[in-house]
Design an enzyme around this catalytic site. Structure first.
Site, PDB file in Angstrom:
ATOM      1  N   GLU A 206      -2.928  -4.630  -3.343  1.00 32.31           N
ATOM      2  CA  GLU A 206      -3.393  -5.553  -4.394  1.00 32.31           C
ATOM      3  C   GLU A 206      -3.415  -4.876  -5.754  1.00 32.31           C
ATOM      4  O   GLU A 206      -3.032  -5.449  -6.774  1.00 32.31           O
ATOM      5  CB  GLU A 206      -4.806  -6.053  -4.081  1.00 32.31           C
ATOM      6  CG  GLU A 206      -4.929  -6.839  -2.793  1.00 32.31           C
ATOM      7  CD  GLU A 206      -5.269  -5.960  -1.583  1.00 32.31           C
ATOM      8  OE1 GLU A 206      -4.732  -4.828  -1.467  1.00 32.31           O
ATOM      9  OE2 GLU A 206      -6.063  -6.420  -0.755  1.00 32.31           O
TER      10      GLU A 206
ATOM     11  N   CYS B  25      -4.004   0.665  -2.773  1.00 36.78           N
ATOM     12  CA  CYS B  25      -3.936  -0.598  -2.014  1.00 36.78           C
ATOM     13  C   CYS B  25      -2.859  -1.513  -2.603  1.00 36.78           C
ATOM     14  O   CYS B  25      -2.561  -1.458  -3.807  1.00 36.78           O
ATOM     15  CB  CYS B  25      -5.261  -1.336  -2.089  1.00 36.78           C
ATOM     16  SG  CYS B  25      -6.596  -0.600  -1.139  1.00 36.78           S
TER      17      CYS B  25
ATOM     18  N   ASN C 264       0.839  -1.197   0.000  1.00 36.10           N
ATOM     19  CA  ASN C 264       0.000   0.000   0.000  1.00 36.10           C
ATOM     20  C   ASN C 264       0.874   1.248   0.000  1.00 36.10           C
ATOM     21  O   ASN C 264       1.944   1.286   0.610  1.00 36.10           O
ATOM     22  CB  ASN C 264      -1.030   0.001   1.136  1.00 36.10           C
ATOM     23  CG  ASN C 264      -0.495  -0.287   2.510  1.00 36.10           C
ATOM     24  OD1 ASN C 264       0.565  -0.890   2.674  1.00 36.10           O
ATOM     25  ND2 ASN C 264      -1.212   0.145   3.523  1.00 36.10           N
TER      26      ASN C 264
ATOM     27  N   GLU D 274       0.331   5.229   0.626  1.00 35.23           N
ATOM     28  CA  GLU D 274      -0.621   6.242   1.090  1.00 35.23           C
ATOM     29  C   GLU D 274      -0.161   7.637   0.698  1.00 35.23           C
ATOM     30  O   GLU D 274       0.996   7.859   0.351  1.00 35.23           O
ATOM     31  CB  GLU D 274      -0.784   6.112   2.616  1.00 35.23           C
ATOM     32  CG  GLU D 274      -1.345   4.745   2.990  1.00 35.23           C
ATOM     33  CD  GLU D 274      -1.615   4.566   4.466  1.00 35.23           C
ATOM     34  OE1 GLU D 274      -1.154   5.395   5.287  1.00 35.23           O
ATOM     35  OE2 GLU D 274      -2.294   3.574   4.806  1.00 35.23           O
TER      36      GLU D 274
ATOM     37  N   CYS E 109     -10.200  -5.084   0.007  1.00 34.94           N
ATOM     38  CA  CYS E 109     -11.322  -4.145   0.075  1.00 34.94           C
ATOM     39  C   CYS E 109     -12.218  -4.333  -1.152  1.00 34.94           C
ATOM     40  O   CYS E 109     -11.857  -5.021  -2.121  1.00 34.94           O
ATOM     41  CB  CYS E 109     -10.803  -2.708   0.164  1.00 34.94           C
ATOM     42  SG  CYS E 109     -10.215  -2.048  -1.406  1.00 34.94           S
TER      43      CYS E 109
HETATM   44  N1  THU Z   1      -5.313  -1.650   2.312  1.00 32.98           N
HETATM   45  C1  THU Z   1      -4.728  -2.416   1.356  1.00 32.98           C
HETATM   46  O1  THU Z   1      -3.607  -2.140   0.902  1.00 32.98           O
HETATM   47  N2  THU Z   1      -5.412  -3.491   0.909  1.00 32.98           N
HETATM   48  C2  THU Z   1      -6.654  -3.865   1.358  1.00 32.98           C
HETATM   49  O2  THU Z   1      -7.299  -4.706   0.765  1.00 32.98           O
HETATM   50  C3  THU Z   1      -7.186  -3.230   2.562  1.00 32.98           C
HETATM   51  C4  THU Z   1      -6.637  -1.882   2.832  1.00 32.98           C
HETATM   52  C5  THU Z   1      -4.574  -0.496   2.819  1.00 32.98           C
HETATM   53  C6  THU Z   1      -5.097   0.826   2.348  1.00 32.98           C
HETATM   54  C7  THU Z   1      -4.603   1.740   3.433  1.00 32.98           C
HETATM   55  O3  THU Z   1      -3.283   2.132   3.121  1.00 32.98           O
HETATM   56  C8  THU Z   1      -4.570   0.868   4.678  1.00 32.98           C
HETATM   57  O4  THU Z   1      -4.635  -0.458   4.223  1.00 32.98           O
HETATM   58  C9  THU Z   1      -5.701   1.127   5.649  1.00 32.98           C
HETATM   59  O5  THU Z   1      -6.912   1.125   4.982  1.00 32.98           O
END
Ligand code: THU
Length: 130
Positions: A56, A54, A43, A45, A87
């Protein structure tokens, strides 16, 4: 020992590259192509929170942008349980490009194996756009 132990190891390694300063929730992913190649993602941000990528979809974009379009599985790893399911947006993106792949969730010595269809039943896809 999971059939996917190697893929899980790649996803766990990818956690180390996560850019998750705002949430403090690092995620790693490893996407296994049908030809055996593996694309990792973490991930990423942003200070403008909604721009977050994300793990994935980072892995998926890396594969597609390198010309790899056929997949068999994705592993998603977090440092600790509970296991982190993809998600909703990632479920849709994976369905669009990888269809009914295996989805392996892993944290420490815990893992679960799902199909994407189990996680995203009755999916919308290009079939509705004909
Ligand atoms: N996140 C992912 O990378 N993958 C997911 O499927 C769930 C959420 C990350 C996004 C964000 O940086 C952190 O987790 C919290 O939501």
């Amino acid at each position: 020992m999971s059939l996917y132990a190697g893929l899980i190891a790649h996803a766990k390694q990818a956690i180390l590259r996560a850019q998750a300063t705002y949430s403090g929730f690092p995620v790693g992913a490893a996407l296994l192509a049908k030809d055996g190649s593996i694309f990792t993602g973490c991930n990423i941000e942003s200070s403008s929170y909604g721009l977050t990528l994300c793990a994935e979809r980072v892995a998926l974009a890396k594969a597609l942008s390198e010309g790899v379009t056929e997949f068999q599985a994705i592993a998603i790893a977090t440092p600790k349980p509970p296991l982190c399911p993809p998600c909703g947006a990632c479920r849709q993106a994976l369905w669009d490009y990888a269809k009914n792949i295996k989805v392996v969730l892993a944290a420490e010595d815990e893992f679960q194996i799902w199909t994407l269809q189990e996680l995203l039943p009755h999916a919308f896809d290009e079939g509705f756009l004909q």
